[in-house]
Scaffold this motif. Structure first.
Motif, mmCIF file in Angstrom:
data_model
loop_
_atom_site.group_PDB
_atom_site.id
_atom_site.type_symbol
_atom_site.label_atom_id
_atom_site.label_comp_id
_atom_site.label_asym_id
_atom_site.label_seq_id
_atom_site.Cartn_x
_atom_site.Cartn_y
_atom_site.Cartn_z
ATOM 1 N N UNK A 63 29.985 -3.130 -33.022
ATOM 2 C CA UNK A 63 29.968 -3.230 -34.490
ATOM 3 C C UNK A 63 29.611 -4.645 -34.917
ATOM 4 N N UNK A 64 30.165 -5.631 -34.241
ATOM 5 C CA UNK A 64 29.870 -7.022 -34.570
ATOM 6 C C UNK A 64 28.409 -7.367 -34.263
ATOM 7 N N UNK A 65 27.896 -6.859 -33.144
ATOM 8 C CA UNK A 65 26.490 -7.110 -32.806
ATOM 9 C C UNK A 65 25.545 -6.430 -33.786
ATOM 10 N N UNK A 66 25.959 -5.288 -34.315
ATOM 11 C CA UNK A 66 25.131 -4.624 -35.328
ATOM 12 C C UNK A 66 25.013 -5.487 -36.578
ATOM 13 N N UNK A 67 26.113 -6.088 -37.014
ATOM 14 C CA UNK A 67 26.055 -6.973 -38.174
ATOM 15 C C UNK A 67 25.184 -8.186 -37.891
ATOM 16 N N UNK A 68 25.213 -8.682 -36.653
ATOM 17 C CA UNK A 68 24.348 -9.805 -36.295
ATOM 18 C C UNK A 68 22.884 -9.396 -36.327
ATOM 19 N N UNK A 69 22.571 -8.193 -35.840
ATOM 20 C CA UNK A 69 21.180 -7.718 -35.884
ATOM 21 C C UNK A 69 20.696 -7.562 -37.322
ATOM 22 N N UNK A 369 27.122 -17.984 -30.120
ATOM 23 C CA UNK A 369 27.366 -18.896 -31.232
ATOM 24 C C UNK A 369 26.974 -18.241 -32.557
ATOM 25 N N UNK A 370 25.861 -17.477 -32.558
ATOM 26 C CA UNK A 370 25.486 -16.742 -33.763
ATOM 27 C C UNK A 370 26.536 -15.700 -34.114
ATOM 28 N N UNK A 371 27.046 -15.028 -33.083
ATOM 29 C CA UNK A 371 28.077 -14.019 -33.327
ATOM 30 C C UNK A 371 29.357 -14.660 -33.857
#
Length: 404
Positions: A63-69, A369-371
């Motif tokens: 879910x967190x990686x989806x927001x980053x994408x 770091x972006x995450x």
């Protein structure tokens, strides 16, 4: 009158029948010999996917990686503008294109460390710009990727050595460029420098000139060597074994441990060994060979994960003529399928601990770091407000010059 009576009887019989069907079937003195036919429960990949033991930490990570994408997709839209900023009205038109299902303003305000919203001093409309902190990380990721050109070439060679014919389709390779840590312009920046090893043939096919046996070592073989030397295990226990890590709450049925032990000792053809998999008569050995190929393919990615939809494009290239989703569900101790996010993603379980990569690489460190900016949310926004004043002055200068 008779028709009215018959109609009432039919309604009464229909209501009695529906009431009987709705109630559980009960045996009485007049229906003891009647047997009710029960439907066999459906056993499919979908039902097994819904009933599997979930790993909540990996699901939360997806879910967190989806927001980053989504944030990176909006960055692409903003970076294409002339002055590196875009109005909220323009971004709202691209909302569905990037896969955002909420209002654009609500999403941007959730991450002030990535997006800066301000009022344009000349046009008097709300605009958005990428923060300097996020811009520096994006530039750092691009620099790290270009510095690791040697690792990228080795990764491409290993992918070609895994394939049956030593070739890869360029379109399929383009779809997983982010998973492999490739720059967007790898076709013009990396491949021309290595034409003697990685020639590009028509039509859009990357081929391998010669095998490098020094690279023909699978990642799982390095793990076996550590297990054999550090834990003093028997060679029969580690020669063909895979690391197994079941999620918390996984139910182990009777006889499962014995079957798993026999499977771990089962010999198979290693991924880099050139052998026609169609000639393998033993189904279990063939399946274990496919497990080895999938394990090595995921090990070559930056974050040790890949969407199943993109992974399925390599089924024929790597001789994996199986239903990948059903196949991956058979080995929950090695692979985990997460349905969170925008797509179903397969993750290599051994590579993660508490939602973080155990052996991080330089590209993963920058992306982490972006995450962290995503995870920061609205905390520590004092720095963002200081940057806002500086950017407002810059935009005023730009706006006044355009006005002139």
């Amino acid at each position: 009158m008779a028709s009215i009576i018959s109609g009432a009887r039919n309604i009464h019989a229909l209501s009695l029948r529906s009431r009987t069907l709705g109630e559980p079937f009960q045996h009485g003195p007049f229906n003891r010999s009647v047997q009710r036919r029960w439907k066999k429960p459906v056993d499919s990949a979908r039902t097994r996917l819904e009933g599997r033991t979930r790993d909540h930490r990996l699901d939360k990570l997806m879910v967190q990686l989806r927001n980053l994408r989504l944030a990176l997709a909006l960055h692409e839209v903003i970076s294409q503008q002339r002055n590196r900023y875009a109005s909220l009205q323009l971004l709202s038109k691209w909302r569905h294109e990037v896969g955002l299902n909420i209002e654009i303003g609500a999403f941007l305000k959730k991450y002030p460390h990535i997006f800066q919203i301000y009022v344009h001093p000349v046009k008097k409309n709300h605009c958005c710009k990428i923060t300097q902190k996020m811009s520096d990380l994006i530039a750092e990721e691009d620099a790290v990727i270009r510095e690791n050109e040697v690792d990228i070439v080795q990764r491409l060679k290993k992918l070609l050595m895994l394939s049956v014919n030593g070739t890869l389709n360029m379109h399929a390779l383009w779809l997983i460029r982010r998973e492999l840590g490739l720059p967007d312009d790898y076709r013009s920046s990396i491949l021309p420098n290595h034409q003697h090893d990685l020639p590009l043939e028509f039509p859009d096919t990357l081929s391998l000139v010669s095998r490098d046996e020094a690279l023909a070592v699978a990642k799982v073989e390095e793990w076996r060597k550590r297990e054999y030397t550090e834990k003093w295990l028997a060679e029969s226990e580690t020669k063909y074994a895979f690391p197994i890590n079941f999620p918390t709450g996984f139910k182990i049925e009777k006889g499962f441990r014995e079957k798993l032990k026999n499977w771990q000792r089962l010999p198979y053809t290693t991924p880099y060994e050139k052998n026609d998999s169609h000639l393998i008569c033993n189904v279990e050995r063939l399946e274990k060979h496919i497990v080895g190929v999938l394990h090595e393919l995921l090990s070559l990615t930056v974050e040790k994960m890949m969407p199943i939809e993109r992974l399925s494009r390599f089924r024929r290239v790597y001789a994996m003529e199986v239903n990948l989703r059903e196949f991956l569900l058979k080995y929950p101790g090695i692979f985990y399928i997460s349905t969170k996010g925008s797509a179903q993603t397969v993750i290599l379980r051994e590579s993660y601990s508490k939602g973080c990569l155990i052996e991080p690489n330089p590209v993963y460190i920058v992306r982490r770091k972006m995450l962290d900016l995503i995870l920061s949310g609205c905390r520590n926004i004092g720095e963002c407000q200081q940057d806002s004043a500086t950017w407002s002055a810059e935009e005023y200068d730009l706006g006044s010059s355009h006005g002139c």
